[in-house]
Design a protein around this motif. Structure first.
Motif, PDB file in Angstrom:
ATOM      1  N   GLU A 297       0.839  -1.195   0.000  1.00 54.50           N
ATOM      2  CA  GLU A 297       0.000   0.000   0.000  1.00 54.50           C
ATOM      3  C   GLU A 297       0.877   1.250   0.000  1.00 54.50           C
ATOM      4  OE1 GLU A 297      -3.152  -0.144  -0.267  1.00 54.50           O
ATOM      5  OE2 GLU A 297      -3.814  -2.083   0.531  1.00 54.50           O
ATOM      6  N   PHE A 298       0.315   2.363  -0.452  1.00 49.97           N
ATOM      7  CA  PHE A 298       1.084   3.612  -0.365  1.00 49.97           C
ATOM      8  C   PHE A 298       0.851   4.293   0.979  1.00 49.97           C
ATOM      9  CE2 PHE A 298      -2.936   5.074  -2.236  1.00 49.97           C
ATOM     10  CZ  PHE A 298      -3.218   6.209  -1.494  1.00 49.97           C
ATOM     11  N   LYS A 299      -0.191   3.859   1.718  1.00 50.95           N
ATOM     12  CA  LYS A 299      -0.439   4.400   3.052  1.00 50.95           C
ATOM     13  C   LYS A 299       0.144   3.467   4.104  1.00 50.95           C
ATOM     14  CE  LYS A 299      -4.944   4.894   3.048  1.00 50.95           C
ATOM     15  NZ  LYS A 299      -6.283   5.347   3.524  1.00 50.95           N
ATOM     16  N   ARG A 300       0.497   4.054   5.231  1.00 53.74           N
ATOM     17  CA  ARG A 300       0.996   3.264   6.351  1.00 53.74           C
ATOM     18  C   ARG A 300      -0.159   2.610   7.099  1.00 53.74           C
ATOM     19  NH1 ARG A 300       6.166   4.831   7.305  1.00 53.74           N
ATOM     20  NH2 ARG A 300       6.275   2.794   8.288  1.00 53.74           N
ATOM     21  N   ARG A 301       0.175   1.773   8.074  1.00 48.84           N
ATOM     22  CA  ARG A 301      -0.868   1.110   8.847  1.00 48.84           C
ATOM     23  C   ARG A 301      -1.692   2.097   9.684  1.00 48.84           C
ATOM     24  NH1 ARG A 301      -1.590  -3.653  10.864  1.00 48.84           N
ATOM     25  NH2 ARG A 301      -1.117  -3.030  13.006  1.00 48.84           N
ATOM     26  N   GLU A 447      -7.542  10.096   8.617  1.00 48.14           N
ATOM     27  CA  GLU A 447      -6.574   9.371   7.797  1.00 48.14           C
ATOM     28  C   GLU A 447      -6.505  10.013   6.410  1.00 48.14           C
ATOM     29  OE1 GLU A 447      -7.207   5.165   7.648  1.00 48.14           O
ATOM     30  OE2 GLU A 447      -7.460   4.975   9.820  1.00 48.14           O
ATOM     31  N   GLU A 448      -5.471   9.672   5.671  1.00 53.29           N
ATOM     32  CA  GLU A 448      -5.310  10.209   4.320  1.00 53.29           C
ATOM     33  C   GLU A 448      -6.207   9.419   3.362  1.00 53.29           C
ATOM     34  OE1 GLU A 448      -5.072  12.258   1.717  1.00 53.29           O
ATOM     35  OE2 GLU A 448      -3.221  12.924   2.698  1.00 53.29           O
ATOM     36  N   TRP A 449      -7.212  10.114   2.763  1.00 52.02           N
ATOM     37  CA  TRP A 449      -8.159   9.429   1.887  1.00 52.02           C
ATOM     38  C   TRP A 449      -8.068   9.866   0.426  1.00 52.02           C
ATOM     39  CZ3 TRP A 449      -9.801   5.139   3.621  1.00 52.02           C
ATOM     40  CH2 TRP A 449      -9.979   4.951   4.992  1.00 52.02           C
ATOM     41  N   ARG A 450      -7.107  10.728   0.111  1.00 57.27           N
ATOM     42  CA  ARG A 450      -6.920  11.095  -1.296  1.00 57.27           C
ATOM     43  C   ARG A 450      -6.153  10.002  -2.017  1.00 57.27           C
ATOM     44  NH1 ARG A 450      -4.117  16.800  -0.599  1.00 57.27           N
ATOM     45  NH2 ARG A 450      -3.152  15.595   1.073  1.00 57.27           N
ATOM     46  N   ASP A 451      -6.294   9.951  -3.331  1.00 57.01           N
ATOM     47  CA  ASP A 451      -5.519   8.974  -4.095  1.00 57.01           C
ATOM     48  C   ASP A 451      -4.081   9.469  -4.215  1.00 57.01           C
ATOM     49  OD1 ASP A 451      -5.057  10.333  -6.861  1.00 57.01           O
ATOM     50  OD2 ASP A 451      -7.187  10.622  -6.464  1.00 57.01           O
ATOM     51  N   LEU A 452      -3.189   8.547  -4.577  1.00 56.67           N
ATOM     52  CA  LEU A 452      -1.763   8.856  -4.556  1.00 56.67           C
ATOM     53  C   LEU A 452      -1.386   9.939  -5.556  1.00 56.67           C
ATOM     54  CD1 LEU A 452       0.972   8.272  -3.363  1.00 56.67           C
ATOM     55  CD2 LEU A 452       1.236   6.374  -4.967  1.00 56.67           C
ATOM     56  N   LYS A 453      -1.993   9.923  -6.735  1.00 58.86           N
ATOM     57  CA  LYS A 453      -1.655  10.943  -7.734  1.00 58.86           C
ATOM     58  C   LYS A 453      -1.953  12.342  -7.206  1.00 58.86           C
ATOM     59  CE  LYS A 453      -1.949   8.540 -12.186  1.00 58.86           C
ATOM     60  NZ  LYS A 453      -2.627   8.504 -13.506  1.00 58.86           N
ATOM     61  N   THR A 454      -3.073  12.480  -6.519  1.00 60.24           N
ATOM     62  CA  THR A 454      -3.446  13.783  -5.964  1.00 60.24           C
ATOM     63  C   THR A 454      -2.453  14.214  -4.891  1.00 60.24           C
ATOM     64  OG1 THR A 454      -5.792  13.333  -6.389  1.00 60.24           O
ATOM     65  CG2 THR A 454      -5.269  15.076  -4.803  1.00 60.24           C
ATOM     66  N   ILE A 455      -2.058  13.278  -4.053  1.00 59.90           N
ATOM     67  CA  ILE A 455      -1.102  13.582  -2.976  1.00 59.90           C
ATOM     68  C   ILE A 455       0.225  14.031  -3.553  1.00 59.90           C
ATOM     69  CG2 ILE A 455       0.214  12.586  -1.069  1.00 59.90           C
ATOM     70  CD1 ILE A 455      -2.168  10.684  -0.617  1.00 59.90           C
TER      71      ILE A 455
END
Length: 497
Positions: A297-301, A447-455
């Motif tokens: 995943e690109f997000k952490r636990r 938590e971070e709910w944006r997609d990775l491209k947006t981030i």
């Protein structure tokens, strides 16, 4: 220089006897089945056997650390020896008490890797040693300290192993005694009877002195030769050398690039171990920097996105749930295969039922596995039904998830967000006091709910994407990274690995 050029075997025995008789502190002898720990235990046994029975009443615990992922051949060898040690101790009126120690189920290798998604261990994130080796041994020692006040831990460590080991031993030595203070445990002291031995001293003693518990030490020589291996010691602190290179140890070890020990065993005739080697290589392949975001995943636990402060690269999180399902399926298939192909009486259990139950709980509570995949995978691979716990509250299923997913897409909401929010409500359902539910809901929403491209786009254009959250201590070494420009690989992150 050989230790025995200036000392005799009688000197060694008398030194051991002196320490044993000097107080009432019980002993805990670390036994890993390798040459050094075998030599230390055999010396202790032979020294105490020379004492009158009335003087050897103080208990000597022989503990062996089973990580639950040890190479099956080594497990067989150690189990046989532990059984013989206890049997001969009882017959001869010796004070030895055998005890195997293992990690708690929630700390086991498979629960962390498949259940929580921890990536395969590496030099940057060697999360396994403390959980699988240090904690079980230290828990046992701590219990003995609580029972007796103080204990003496007997280890087969040698200064000749490394300059670091020699420095550590010297640093903790208690002046005027043969003991050292334990580096981390209060009221625990360390005695190293083979501290000054060379490797040749160890082998010469083992081959010239018969094992008191009727083990054939030549079998140990053969095992080392076949595995081209060194010893994986009982680890009781972070200064003890971890396994690696060609040492005996965990068959899943990915700290090294190549498992020469397992490869040598397969080449020496233990072909039934080959599926384990292939599985280990699969885990190792997930460490490839170019493939990490296929598996992870690109997000952490903790639900946040982390970047390396030094170079600005994204730090990947845990394994994706779909990949963890593949890992569990493959593991159970291999277990079935090796149990069928292993020599009679040697069929290993690679993953225990208690671990499967804990993995199921984690997937359902932390990963939103409404499909309840673990029982299905076990049924499909092993053809059995375990005694699965039936939840009292509403049990969501695949159809429920499909419906929720369609509604979330209609309103442009992350399905995982709604799954987590429903999970919070479900966990507090029926409680008389729900004072903590708002903070739990807020934690999920933050938590971070944006997609990775947006981030990444926001970060590269210097927009505020919220403060980067430092990871907690447990996962602070997730230091594997990816550049923000590798979007082509990220676009394919959902592909099967």
């Amino acid at each position: 220089m050989s230790f025995f050029e200036t000392n005799s075997l009688k000197d060694v025995y008398e030194s051991i006897q002196e320490v044993y008789l000097s107080d009432q502190r019980p002993w805990v002898v670390g036994y890993s089945g390798g040459k050094d720990s075998t030599c230390a235990l055999q010396l202790v046994w032979n020294a105490l056997a020379k004492l009158p029975e009335e003087k050897r009443q103080k208990p000597v615990y022989v503990i062996s650390s089973d990580t639950l992922v040890e190479t099956p051949i080594i497990v067989r060898y150690i189990d046989k020896n532990l059984e013989n040690i206890q049997k001969k101790s009882d017959e001869q009126g010796m004070p030895f008490i055998v005890q195997k120690v293992s990690p708690r189920v929630e700390r086991s290798f498979w629960v962390n890797l498949i259940g929580r998604g921890y990536p395969a261990p590496s030099n940057k994130f060697r999360w396994c040693t403390e959980r699988l080796k240090i904690e079980p041994a230290n828990d046992f020692i701590t219990q003995r300290v609580a029972e007796f006040g103080e204990v003496v831990v007997v280890l087969g460590v040698r200064s000749a192993e490394s300059a670091t080991r020699a420095q550590v031993i010297a640093m903790h030595k208690i002046k005027g005694t043969k003991l050292a203070r334990h580096s981390s445990l209060l009221n625990a002291f360390v005695f190293a009877p083979i501290e000054a031995f060379t490797t040749d001293d160890v082998w010469n003693y083992l081959l010239q002195n018969k094992s008191p518990w009727n083990n054939d030490n030549r079998e140990l020589v053969t095992m080392y030769r076949n595995a081209q291996a060194g010893e994986c010691p009982l680890v009781v602190d972070k200064t003890t050398p971890s396994c690696g290179n060609s040492r005996f140890g965990c068959w899943v070890c990915t700290v090294v690039q190549q498992d020469k020990s397992m490869e040598a065993m397969v080449e020496s005739g233990e072909e039934w171990l080959e599926p384990l080697l292939e599985y280990r290589d699969l885990l190792s392949s997930t460490q490839d920097p170019e493939k990490k975001f296929i598996y992870r995943e690109f997000k952490r636990r903790n639900g946040q996105v982390a970047f390396n402060h030094a170079n600005g690269k994204l730090v990947p999180g845990p394994y994706k749930l779909e990949f963890r399902k593949e890992l569990l399926t493959k593991l159970l298939e291999i277990q079935k295969q090796v149990q069928a192909e292993a020599p009679i009486g040697e069929a290993p259990v690679l993953i225990h039922p208690a671990e499967l139950h804990e993995i199921r709980r984690l997937w359902r509570s932390e990963s939103g596995d409404w499909a309840d995949s673990v029982p299905q995978i076990v049924k499909a691979t092993l053809g059995i039904e375990l005694d699965w716990e039936i939840e009292d509250s509403v049990l969501y299923n695949t159809q429920d998830f499909t419906l929720l997913d369609s509604i979330c897409k209609e309103y442009d909401l992350p399905t995982e967000l709604m799954v987590k929010l429903i999970g919070v409500e479900k966990a507090s359902h029926g409680l008389k006091r729900r004072h903590n539910i708002h903070s739990q809901l807020s934690k999920v929403l933050n938590e971070e709910w944006r997609d990775l491209k947006t981030i990444l786009a926001a970060r590269n254009s210097d927009q505020d994407i919220s403060e980067i959250i430092e990871t907690d201590d447990e996962e602070s070494s997730f230091a594997e990274e990816i550049s923000s420009g590798q979007l082509d690989l990220l676009n394919n992150a959902g592909a099967n690995p």
